[in-house]
Design a protein around this motif. Sequence first.
Motif: not given
Length: 177
Positions: A49-55, A64-71, A93-101, A140-145
């Motif tokens: 599972p992921g919280i974002g996916l870019a085209a 375009f990209a999709i995001i869902d943090l399932q609040p 801010a510093t945060r740990e990131e991962g990526c489906l790719s 920011q992660h998805e727009i970067d993609h």
Amino acid sequence: MTTSTPEPLPLLLAPDPRLKAKTRPVAAKDRETIRSILPRMLATMYAAPGIGLAAPQVGLDLRFAIIDLQPDEKPAPITLINPTIEKKSREEATREEGCLSLPGHYAEVTRPERVVVVYEDLDGRPQTIEADGLLATCLQHEIDHLDGILFVDHLSALKRNMILRKMAKEKRARKVG
Ligand code: ZN
């Protein structure tokens, strides 16, 4: 009546030149393409599972990209078409990131803490999100993609190359095995 579950799409894995390319802006005529692929993109993101996916991660050259943090632990997807960062805070801010790719690889990334993102929804209406915390990172992660940038591009060359070398090795092993 049968309801078919949308089938997940194959994910592009780094290193791949298609993940390094800037995407093409979405035009009005592309919205039908997005509408038809969206259920499968959502299925791909939730299955990961992921919280974002870019085209580009599913091989689509569209901004375009999709995001869902399932609040509320319920699906609440946002489709961001032609998103751009309008404002970013000076505080970071510093945060740990991962990526489906880059499955299985994580690293701390420092980015602006708050952002204002403007985008179009599926009907072409302009929308604005003001975000902080995890949502700000995710946007920011998805727009970067969409600009051909991966989270590892924010790391030192040493860390980036270490992760990318492992990815290339894993990819070769997957092809052989
Ligand atoms: Zn990613």
